[in-house]
Design a protein around this motif. Structure first.
Motif, PDB file in Angstrom:
ATOM      1  N   THR A 538       0.660  -1.229  -0.110  1.00  0.00           N
ATOM      2  CA  THR A 538      -0.036  -0.069   0.132  1.00  0.00           C
ATOM      3  C   THR A 538       0.913   1.217  -0.037  1.00  0.00           C
ATOM      4  N   GLN A 539       1.894   1.427   0.917  1.00  0.00           N
ATOM      5  CA  GLN A 539       2.639   2.631   1.011  1.00  0.00           C
ATOM      6  C   GLN A 539       3.462   2.701   0.241  1.00  0.00           C
ATOM      7  N   ALA A 540       4.067   1.752  -0.903  1.00  0.00           N
ATOM      8  CA  ALA A 540       4.982   1.995  -1.698  1.00  0.00           C
ATOM      9  C   ALA A 540       4.326   2.928  -2.980  1.00  0.00           C
ATOM     10  N   SER A 541       3.116   2.962  -2.880  1.00  0.00           N
ATOM     11  CA  SER A 541       1.977   3.639  -3.995  1.00  0.00           C
ATOM     12  C   SER A 541       1.979   5.173  -3.414  1.00  0.00           C
ATOM     13  N   TRP A 542       2.121   5.515  -1.949  1.00  0.00           N
ATOM     14  CA  TRP A 542       2.048   6.719  -1.510  1.00  0.00           C
ATOM     15  C   TRP A 542       3.289   7.341  -1.796  1.00  0.00           C
ATOM     16  N   ILE A 543       3.152   8.741  -1.560  1.00  0.00           N
ATOM     17  CA  ILE A 543       4.160   9.767  -2.068  1.00  0.00           C
ATOM     18  C   ILE A 543       4.520  10.694  -0.871  1.00  0.00           C
ATOM     19  N   VAL A 544       5.746  10.764  -0.799  1.00  0.00           N
ATOM     20  CA  VAL A 544       6.284  11.909  -0.006  1.00  0.00           C
ATOM     21  C   VAL A 544       7.242  12.862  -0.956  1.00  0.00           C
ATOM     22  N   PRO A 545       6.805  13.760  -1.641  1.00  0.00           N
ATOM     23  CA  PRO A 545       7.584  14.408  -2.704  1.00  0.00           C
ATOM     24  C   PRO A 545       8.989  14.900  -2.342  1.00  0.00           C
ATOM     25  N   ASP A 546       9.110  15.367  -1.080  1.00  0.00           N
ATOM     26  CA  ASP A 546      10.163  16.194  -0.598  1.00  0.00           C
ATOM     27  C   ASP A 546      11.300  15.017  -0.372  1.00  0.00           C
ATOM     28  N   THR A 547      12.499  14.864  -0.963  1.00  0.00           N
ATOM     29  CA  THR A 547      13.549  13.827  -0.772  1.00  0.00           C
ATOM     30  C   THR A 547      13.686  13.814   0.704  1.00  0.00           C
ATOM     31  N   GLN A 548      14.114  14.879   1.209  1.00  0.00           N
ATOM     32  CA  GLN A 548      14.596  14.920   2.470  1.00  0.00           C
ATOM     33  C   GLN A 548      13.934  14.357   3.581  1.00  0.00           C
ATOM     34  N   LEU A 549      12.708  14.716   3.299  1.00  0.00           N
ATOM     35  CA  LEU A 549      11.499  14.390   4.383  1.00  0.00           C
ATOM     36  C   LEU A 549      11.192  12.780   4.154  1.00  0.00           C
ATOM     37  N   ARG A 550      11.332  12.415   2.881  1.00  0.00           N
ATOM     38  CA  ARG A 550      11.124  10.990   2.692  1.00  0.00           C
ATOM     39  C   ARG A 550      12.181  10.139   3.172  1.00  0.00           C
ATOM     40  N   GLU A 551      13.185  10.688   3.033  1.00  0.00           N
ATOM     41  CA  GLU A 551      14.362   9.786   3.601  1.00  0.00           C
ATOM     42  C   GLU A 551      14.480   9.853   4.982  1.00  0.00           C
ATOM     43  N   GLU A 552      14.059  10.914   5.757  1.00  0.00           N
ATOM     44  CA  GLU A 552      14.246  11.136   7.183  1.00  0.00           C
ATOM     45  C   GLU A 552      13.001   9.998   7.705  1.00  0.00           C
ATOM     46  N   LEU A 553      11.639  10.066   7.036  1.00  0.00           N
ATOM     47  CA  LEU A 553      10.612   9.151   7.630  1.00  0.00           C
ATOM     48  C   LEU A 553      11.149   7.676   7.394  1.00  0.00           C
ATOM     49  N   ARG A 554      11.752   7.427   6.318  1.00  0.00           N
ATOM     50  CA  ARG A 554      12.113   5.847   6.203  1.00  0.00           C
ATOM     51  C   ARG A 554      13.070   5.611   6.994  1.00  0.00           C
ATOM     52  N   ILE A 555      13.976   6.611   7.557  1.00  0.00           N
ATOM     53  CA  ILE A 555      15.045   6.240   8.555  1.00  0.00           C
ATOM     54  C   ILE A 555      14.344   6.181   9.977  1.00  0.00           C
ATOM     55  N   SER A 556      13.403   6.682  10.341  1.00  0.00           N
ATOM     56  CA  SER A 556      12.624   6.749  11.341  1.00  0.00           C
ATOM     57  C   SER A 556      11.840   5.359  11.510  1.00  0.00           C
ATOM     58  N   ILE A 557      11.260   4.821  10.439  1.00  0.00           N
ATOM     59  CA  ILE A 557      10.611   3.782  10.098  1.00  0.00           C
ATOM     60  C   ILE A 557      11.536   2.403  10.483  1.00  0.00           C
ATOM     61  N   SER A 558      12.787   2.469   9.745  1.00  0.00           N
ATOM     62  CA  SER A 558      13.859   1.641   9.976  1.00  0.00           C
ATOM     63  C   SER A 558      14.364   1.357  11.446  1.00  0.00           C
ATOM     64  N   GLU A 559      14.478   2.578  12.023  1.00  0.00           N
ATOM     65  CA  GLU A 559      14.854   2.480  13.314  1.00  0.00           C
ATOM     66  C   GLU A 559      14.017   1.837  14.376  1.00  0.00           C
ATOM     67  N   LYS A 560      12.754   1.926  14.217  1.00  0.00           N
ATOM     68  CA  LYS A 560      11.737   0.935  14.708  1.00  0.00           C
ATOM     69  C   LYS A 560      11.588  -0.297  14.439  1.00  0.00           C
ATOM     70  N   LEU A 561      11.503  -0.637  13.176  1.00  0.00           N
ATOM     71  CA  LEU A 561      11.079  -1.713  12.436  1.00  0.00           C
ATOM     72  C   LEU A 561      12.418  -2.751  12.508  1.00  0.00           C
ATOM     73  N   ILE A 562      13.607  -2.266  12.067  1.00  0.00           N
ATOM     74  CA  ILE A 562      14.595  -3.271  11.992  1.00  0.00           C
ATOM     75  C   ILE A 562      15.256  -3.965  13.352  1.00  0.00           C
ATOM     76  N   PRO A 563      15.468  -3.002  14.265  1.00  0.00           N
ATOM     77  CA  PRO A 563      16.067  -3.547  15.572  1.00  0.00           C
ATOM     78  C   PRO A 563      15.051  -4.567  16.346  1.00  0.00           C
ATOM     79  N   ALA A 564      13.506  -4.119  16.172  1.00  0.00           N
ATOM     80  CA  ALA A 564      12.616  -5.037  16.713  1.00  0.00           C
ATOM     81  C   ALA A 564      12.378  -6.346  16.144  1.00  0.00           C
ATOM     82  N   TYR A 565      12.809  -6.425  14.508  1.00  0.00           N
ATOM     83  CA  TYR A 565      12.633  -7.590  13.947  1.00  0.00           C
ATOM     84  C   TYR A 565      13.896  -8.604  13.964  1.00  0.00           C
ATOM     85  N   ARG A 566      14.846  -7.804  13.999  1.00  0.00           N
ATOM     86  CA  ARG A 566      16.106  -8.542  14.199  1.00  0.00           C
ATOM     87  C   ARG A 566      16.194  -9.139  15.850  1.00  0.00           C
ATOM     88  N   SER A 567      15.677  -8.543  16.645  1.00  0.00           N
ATOM     89  CA  SER A 567      15.785  -9.127  18.021  1.00  0.00           C
ATOM     90  C   SER A 567      14.726 -10.281  18.249  1.00  0.00           C
TER      91      SER A 567
END
Length: 615
Positions: A538-567
């Motif tokens: 679903t969210q791959a089709s959504w758009i965050v047009p500002d490059t910096q904002l899009r990258e910051e949001l992905r980083i924030s998602i990864s910081e929550k998702l990746i450690p939780a999944y790895r653990s």
């Protein structure tokens, strides 16, 4: 007025009259073929002077005439005046041409105080060349008036000699005799009709159309838009060159023949054209107040405001001050139109009914409004003077839930214009909040708000003028709303996904169990995989047009998702891999998730199943 003194020293007044009468009758075009074909003032100078002396003699004789010969002398003077009227008209026409400026636009050449107009009727400049040349003329050094009659001049006004001195001398001589004989009205009418024709010709070169206020109001706005720049440029030429030059010519010809004759001739010449010129601005000032008209009306207001001192100088007499009054009234109505349009714009933003965009990107309304107020900030100097009251706001006072509220106490010290700009942003946010609630997916609603408020922040930061008016304090408040919307998005989306990676409900006690329920664990992995795949799709089709904002949001998602999944994977991988078909449950590696997060907010369609590294 007494007739001019005669140079004749003859003692026999009767013989003088008869000789004068003979000269007058010889040039009577009603009875003489030669008189019809020739003009006196186009003949040699001596003939013109002789005719003027004859007119003077007839006028003197008429003032002393007895009843018996009064009728004969009156007839003679009528014939003389009819002839002088024709001569007056002919001289005016001979030296009348549309305004041209080729000879006075070279900055490198010396510029006299009063530049001359060429009287040739051929090789006219094109409209664009003409306007450009007159604009260059207006940019030349300050004009210092050398007119001995004391005509007023401002640094913006450039008076031009419309006729050569010898023509002015002849016109003055004729005018004095016509006026002294009581032919004031005829003199004014002839002068006005010829010179008005010249002004009309200049108007055509300037591209000023003969349109009534009604004609202008019936034109589509798209057709009118292109006329603003032309009108402003033409108005500068008219007010600063054309009208002052006509006024100067009147003073040159009618100096010494009466205090109001020159002004009467000036008004006879320019009143109609001046009204025609200002019809455009007047029609715009009373037209329907639509947001798209604001900046053109501001251009018109600024141009007229700039010309106002010159208008007051040019139209400074009792008979002409109606033109100045009209211009001042138009200026006032344009100012009122600006205030009304700003209010209309605020209402339009509040009530704008379109639905939210499907993928949560920046709404066209947001772009339009922010571009609009950025342009407003470009006109801040004018608008600060025109916008004198703060906006009328507040559901707090009206009890209307369909209207936003704004606390002016937090914005103390702001100009009314700045308050209006902030109020427009408040209204825009209020509208966007309403649109965000129409999304079925709450996460998309939060992303929509984040994108749009972030765009608002960036537009403010990108305009120093707008930023200065909005202020850093309110800008920080908006930035906080971006972060808040991003946090709300993450909660709405990822709390449910990460909830599947909790330990709770996986452990069992008693019997021969290892302490972990394999069936519960398998179900938990299946739930995580399914929820993440759905979010990813679903969210791959959504758009965050500002490059910096899009990258910051992905980083924030990864910081929550990746450690939780790895653990979670580290704790429970062995329990799944020791059973049957572990690949059906542990479908993705940590690296697979990291790669998948990079697809988010790109506005692209992805497969139903995530691409795994092993594939």
């Amino acid at each position: 007025m007494e007739p001019p003194e005669s140079n004749s020293t003859g003692d026999d007044k009767s013989v003088g009259f008869e000789a004068a009468k003979k000269i007058i009758l010889r040039w009577d075009s009603t009875v003489s073929e030669e008189a019809r074909e020739k003009m006196i003032f186009e003949s040699d100078r001596q003939e013109a002077d002789l005719y003027l002396e004859a007119v003077d003699e007839i006028q003197r004789s008429l003032s002393k005439a007895s009843l018996s010969d009064d009728r004969s002398k009156a007839t003679t003077i009528r014939i003389a005046m009819a002839r002088l009227e024709d001569e007056f008209r002919n001289i005016l026409i001979t030296y009348t041409a549309a305004l041209e400026t080729e000879s006075v636009t070279d900055r490198t050449s010396s510029v006299s105080t009063h530049s001359h107009l060429r009287s040739t009727s051929s090789n006219f400049e094109s409209e664009e060349e003409f306007i450009l040349n007159t604009e260059k003329l207006l940019e030349l050094e300050h004009c210092e008036s050398s007119d001995s009659s004391g005509s007023r001049s401002t640094s913006s006004i450039r008076e031009m000699d419309l006729m050569p001195p010898e023509a002015i001398c002849d016109l003055q001589a004729i005018a004095m005799r016509m006026i002294s004989a009581g032919y004031v009205r005829e003199c004014i009418q002839v002068y006005g009709s010829v010179r008005k024709s010249a002004v009309d010709s200049s108007f055509r070169k300037l591209g000023i159309e003969k349109l009534s206020i009604g004609d202008i109001q019936r034109l589509a706005w798209e057709a009118l838009e292109g006329k603003f720049r032309r009108w402003i440029r033409a108005a500068r030429v008219c007010v600063r060159i054309l009208f002052p030059s006509e006024k100067r010519l009147c003073k040159q010809i009618f100096a010494g023949v009466g205090t109001s004759i020159d002004d009467a001739c000036f008004m006879e010449t320019v009143k109609g054209p001046a009204i025609q010129l200002f019809n455009f601005a007047e029609a715009i000032s009373i037209s329907r107040r639509l947001p798209e008209k604001l900046f053109k009306i501001l251009d018109l207001h600024d141009a007229l405001m700039d010309l106002q001192p010159d208008i007051e100088v040019v139209f400074d007499s009792k008979s002409s001050d109606s033109i100045g009054v009209q211009a001042a009234e138009i200026l006032s109505r344009l100012a009122e139109a600006v205030r009304g349009i700003l209010l209309e714009f605020e209402n339009a933003v509040l009530r704008e009914p379109t639905r939210p965009v499907p993928v949560g990107t920046i709404h066209p309304l947001t772009r339009y409004v922010m571009n609009y107020i950025s342009l407003i900030s470009d006109y801040r100097q004018t608008l600060i003077e025109l916008i004198m009251s703060k906006p009328s706001t507040g559901s707090r006072y009206s009890g209307d839930p369909t209207t936003p509220d704004m606390d002016f106490a937090e914005l103390e010290g702001k100009t009314p214009l700045a308050l209006h700009l902030i109020w427009i942003i408040v209204i825009l946010e209020f509208n966007l909040e309403g649109k965000s609630k129409k999304y079925k997916d709450a996460s998309l609603g939060h992303l929509f708000i984040m994108n749009n408020v972030h765009y608002i922040v960036q537009k403010i930061k990108g305009s120093p003028e707008l930023r200065e008016m909005i202020g850093d304090a309110y800008l920080r408040k908006l930035t906080g709303k971006v972060r808040h919307a991003a946090t709300n998005y993450e909660r709405a989306t990822w709390v449910n996904v990460l909830y599947n990676l909790r330990d709770e409900g996986l452990h069992v006690t008693g019997g021969f169990s290892s302490g972990v329920s394999r069936s519960a664990l398998r179900e938990r992995f299946k739930l995580f995989n399914g929820s993440f795949e759905e979010v990813h799709r679903t969210q791959a089709s959504w758009i965050v047009p500002d490059t910096q904002l899009r990258e910051e949001l992905r980083i924030s998602i990864s910081e929550k998702l990746i450690p939780a999944y790895r653990s979670f994977l580290g704790r429970y991988r062995s329990h799944i891999e020791s059973g049957r078909h572990p690949e059906n449950y542990i479908k993705y590696s940590v690296e697979d998730l990291e790669t998948a997060v990079l697809d988010f907010f790109e506005g692209c369609v992805v497969p139903q199943q995530l691409k795994r590294r092993s594939q």
